[in-house]
Motif scaffolding. Structure first.
Motif, mmCIF file in Angstrom:
data_model
loop_
_atom_site.group_PDB
_atom_site.id
_atom_site.type_symbol
_atom_site.label_atom_id
_atom_site.label_comp_id
_atom_site.label_asym_id
_atom_site.label_seq_id
_atom_site.Cartn_x
_atom_site.Cartn_y
_atom_site.Cartn_z
ATOM 1 N N ARG A 213 10.056 -31.679 2.383
ATOM 2 C CA ARG A 213 10.803 -32.172 1.210
ATOM 3 C C ARG A 213 11.652 -33.394 1.589
ATOM 4 O O ARG A 213 11.748 -34.358 0.825
ATOM 5 C CB ARG A 213 11.686 -31.067 0.629
ATOM 6 N N HIS B 66 11.177 -27.415 4.403
ATOM 7 C CA HIS B 66 12.335 -28.245 4.041
ATOM 8 C C HIS B 66 12.150 -29.672 4.576
ATOM 9 O O HIS B 66 12.410 -30.646 3.857
ATOM 10 C CB HIS B 66 13.635 -27.639 4.574
ATOM 11 N N GLU C 50 9.954 -21.986 6.946
ATOM 12 C CA GLU C 50 10.926 -22.481 5.966
ATOM 13 C C GLU C 50 11.566 -23.789 6.404
ATOM 14 O O GLU C 50 11.767 -24.694 5.584
ATOM 15 C CB GLU C 50 11.991 -21.424 5.678
ATOM 16 N N HIS D 266 15.009 -32.894 12.063
ATOM 17 C CA HIS D 266 15.611 -32.938 10.727
ATOM 18 C C HIS D 266 16.837 -33.847 10.764
ATOM 19 O O HIS D 266 16.968 -34.780 9.970
ATOM 20 C CB HIS D 266 15.976 -31.522 10.273
#
Length: 172
Positions: free
Chosen positions: A117, A114, A110, A68
């Motif tokens: 997205r 994310h 989760e 991320h």
């Protein structure tokens, strides 16, 4: 704006949404199967001398955490230099082996939704820009030689490939 240019942007957008969609599908397909594994079985090593399912899923949580940040930082840079991490020590330090299985699965789900997205929101320019300065030869799952430029798009797809590989190990 020319018609051909719009079609090119459309194809790029399809590729991005394809990576994000592939990640979402992998996560949502795996969740019921993960939750069908009881806590005791999740704590057993997958094979002799290997991590348990809990530790492997913990590794995927660490991968999500690291990637991320890598994706966001790379979008803001002309380089794709990512810090590595000591996988064995991270897994041990965070005591994934004793964590509740359902909690690990929920966190993993989760975090990856994310990331999907983030992948979709990534500007085309940042995603497709060739970066000569990279260390995907060191931190990628499927490495790219240092002498070959790489895109963030490649690195994001590599992340999903790595995730799918470990899901096959966990789910057998």
């Amino acid at each position: 704006s020319c018609r051909g240019c719009a079609g090119g942007r459309e194809r790029l957008a399809q590729k991005v949404s394809g990576t994000a969609q592939r990640l979402r599908e992998a996560v949502e397909s795996a969740m019921p199967k993960l939750l069908a594994i009881d806590d005791a079985r999740a704590a057993e090593p997958i094979a002799e001398g290997k991590w348990s399912r809990k530790e492997t899923l913990g590794h995927l949580i660490d991968s999500a955490s690291n990637n991320h940040g890598r994706f966001v930082r790379a979008a803001l840079s002309d380089q794709l230099i990512a810090h590595g991490y000591e996988q064995e020590r991270w897994v041990a330090l965070q005591s994934y082996a004793s964590a509740p299985w359902a909690s690990l699965a929920a966190l993993w789900r989760e975090f990856n939704l994310h990331i999907a997205r983030v992948i979709e929101a990534m500007p085309d320019e940042a995603r497709t820009r060739l970066r000569a300065a990279h260390n995907v030869d060191e931190v990628g799952w499927k490495v790219v030689p240092k002498s070959e430029p790489v895109t963030l798009d490649y690195f994001m797809n590599d992340y999903v490939d790595h995730l799918e590989h470990h899901l096959r190990q966990i789910l057998g």
